[in-house]
Scaffold this motif. Structure first.
Motif, mmCIF file in Angstrom:
data_model
loop_
_atom_site.group_PDB
_atom_site.id
_atom_site.type_symbol
_atom_site.label_atom_id
_atom_site.label_comp_id
_atom_site.label_asym_id
_atom_site.label_seq_id
_atom_site.Cartn_x
_atom_site.Cartn_y
_atom_site.Cartn_z
ATOM 1 N N ALA A 306 0.822 -1.207 0.000
ATOM 2 C CA ALA A 306 0.000 0.000 0.000
ATOM 3 C C ALA A 306 0.857 1.259 0.000
ATOM 4 O O ALA A 306 0.634 2.185 -0.792
ATOM 5 C CB ALA A 306 -0.918 -0.008 1.225
ATOM 6 N N ARG A 307 1.854 1.302 0.871
ATOM 7 C CA ARG A 307 2.699 2.498 0.951
ATOM 8 C C ARG A 307 3.531 2.693 -0.320
ATOM 9 O O ARG A 307 3.695 3.832 -0.796
ATOM 10 C CB ARG A 307 3.618 2.414 2.178
ATOM 11 N N ASN A 308 4.041 1.604 -0.871
ATOM 12 C CA ASN A 308 4.816 1.721 -2.111
ATOM 13 C C ASN A 308 3.960 2.274 -3.251
ATOM 14 O O ASN A 308 4.413 3.087 -4.067
ATOM 15 C CB ASN A 308 5.396 0.360 -2.501
ATOM 16 N N TYR A 309 2.717 1.818 -3.306
ATOM 17 C CA TYR A 309 1.815 2.315 -4.349
ATOM 18 C C TYR A 309 1.553 3.811 -4.176
ATOM 19 O O TYR A 309 1.619 4.588 -5.139
ATOM 20 C CB TYR A 309 0.497 1.540 -4.310
ATOM 21 N N LEU A 310 1.255 4.225 -2.955
ATOM 22 C CA LEU A 310 0.970 5.635 -2.703
ATOM 23 C C LEU A 310 2.189 6.511 -2.984
ATOM 24 O O LEU A 310 2.052 7.625 -3.494
ATOM 25 C CB LEU A 310 0.498 5.818 -1.258
ATOM 26 N N ARG A 311 3.363 6.020 -2.670
ATOM 27 C CA ARG A 311 4.591 6.767 -2.991
ATOM 28 C C ARG A 311 4.777 6.880 -4.489
ATOM 29 O O ARG A 311 5.119 7.961 -5.019
ATOM 30 C CB ARG A 311 5.810 6.096 -2.360
ATOM 31 N N ALA A 312 4.536 5.780 -5.201
ATOM 32 C CA ALA A 312 4.700 5.790 -6.662
ATOM 33 C C ALA A 312 3.716 6.762 -7.324
ATOM 34 O O ALA A 312 4.031 7.337 -8.378
ATOM 35 C CB ALA A 312 4.492 4.370 -7.205
ATOM 36 N N LYS A 313 2.554 6.970 -6.723
ATOM 37 C CA LYS A 313 1.545 7.862 -7.279
ATOM 38 C C LYS A 313 1.688 9.300 -6.749
ATOM 39 O O LYS A 313 0.884 10.168 -7.075
ATOM 40 C CB LYS A 313 0.155 7.345 -6.949
#
Length: 319
Positions: A306-313
């Motif tokens: 979840a955190r990796n996705y939010l960082r990528a976006k």
């Protein structure tokens, strides 16, 4: 990922509360709770229904709210029958939900299991019905984003070939006895066992309560213990178990848009809504399927994914 320490204690209390509420029937808040001003509590419990996608969404909500200045923790609760009363009571502050399913579930809670559906394939109609149902319970439904999911049913590829099955209609016409791996609530939910029987004429002989799209549920179909499994349209691991989806050719399922639902008195502020609504701009159905795969196939922790996705976006700072 389940909360530890105080989170586990809260979960125990929450489960007791949910069971009590279910046993006593539906309970609307009193008028003062309904008309209370939107609250902005600093410590927030984010609810998850326990399956991969719900856990991912809960972790994303928790991270976005934490970035906006709240303290958050995620509580994993087994099903809607437990977490919805807890959400009304303020034991849980935010949950990820599915608009059509939640609208019809609340309507049935109010009017009984035979109540006519209020959800629709049209998002506007469904959201209007859902807000009408949640408002008197002290809940607020935030806007839907682009991500859609819905119930789906899978059988083994070998079973499908043997019986010439491509659709749920094919299965109903085949008159085969079907043991269904699903959550225990499937017995009563109109879009699960009752709907399969009524709309398709499928001979559901038993519900094997292994959960929605869990590994044990899919393994039970893979090894022939069960004939069909309830999963979701964003399940990215069916191939690994030799499973295939049967098309919903008579449109039993409504398209379910992902929506955050909040306890208004606890977390009804514009600040919290703005933090959660950021996800609407980026999260797609394809994203959900890919994120589910990272957890279920690649064995990554939902909080990390979840955190990796939010960082990528660009919704969380990198590093």
């Amino acid at each position: 990922m389940r909360a530890a320490g105080a989170g586990l204690a809260a979960l125990t209390a929450l489960t007791a509360l949910g069971l009590s509420a279910c046993a006593g029937g539906p309970s609307l808040e009193n008028r003062s709770a309904i008309t209370a001003s939107p609250g902005d509590s600093h410590d927030l419990a984010i609810g998850s229904a326990g399956f991969t996608e719900s856990e991912l969404l809960a972790q994303m909500y928790a991270a976005l709210l934490q970035h906006a200045g709240y303290r958050t923790h995620v509580l994993t609760v087994g099903n809607r029958e437990l977490y919805e009363p807890a959400l009304e009571a303020g034991q849980i502050d935010v949950v990820p939900e599915y608009a059509a399913t939640f609208a019809d579930w609340l309507n049935a809670k109010n009017k009984g299991s035979e109540a006519a559906p209020v959800a629709s394939p049209d998002l506007g109609t469904t959201m209007a019905a859902l807000r009408h149902l949640t408002g008197p319970r002290g809940l607020t439904v935030l806007p839907a984003g682009r991500a859609v999911d819905q119930n789906a049913f899978a059988v083994s590829a070998a079973y499908a070939r043997t019986h010439h099955l491509k659709t749920l209609g094919d299965l109903g016409r085949a008159k085969l006895p079907v043991r269904l791996a699903a959550g225990d609530e499937c017995v009563q939910r109109p879009f699960c066992a009752p709907g399969l029987k009524k709309k398709y004429g499928i001979n559901i002989t038993a519900i094997d309560p292994k959960g929605v799209g869990t590994t044990p549920a899919k393994q039970a179909v893979q090894n022939g213990q069960d004939q069909m499994v309830l999963t979701t349209g964003t399940d990215a691991t069916l191939d690994q178990f030799g499973l295939v989806l049967l098309a919903d050719d008579k449109k039993l399922q409504n398209a379910d848009y992902v929506v955050p639902v909040v306890n208004r008195a606890r977390v009804g502020s514009a600040r919290a809504a703005a933090a959660l609504n950021q996800l609407n701009k980026v999260l797609t159905t394809a994203d959900l399927a890919r994120l589910n795969e990272e957890v279920d196939s690649w064995r990554r922790l939902p909080a990390d994914v979840a955190r990796n996705y939010l960082r990528a976006k660009g919704l969380l700072p990198r590093g």
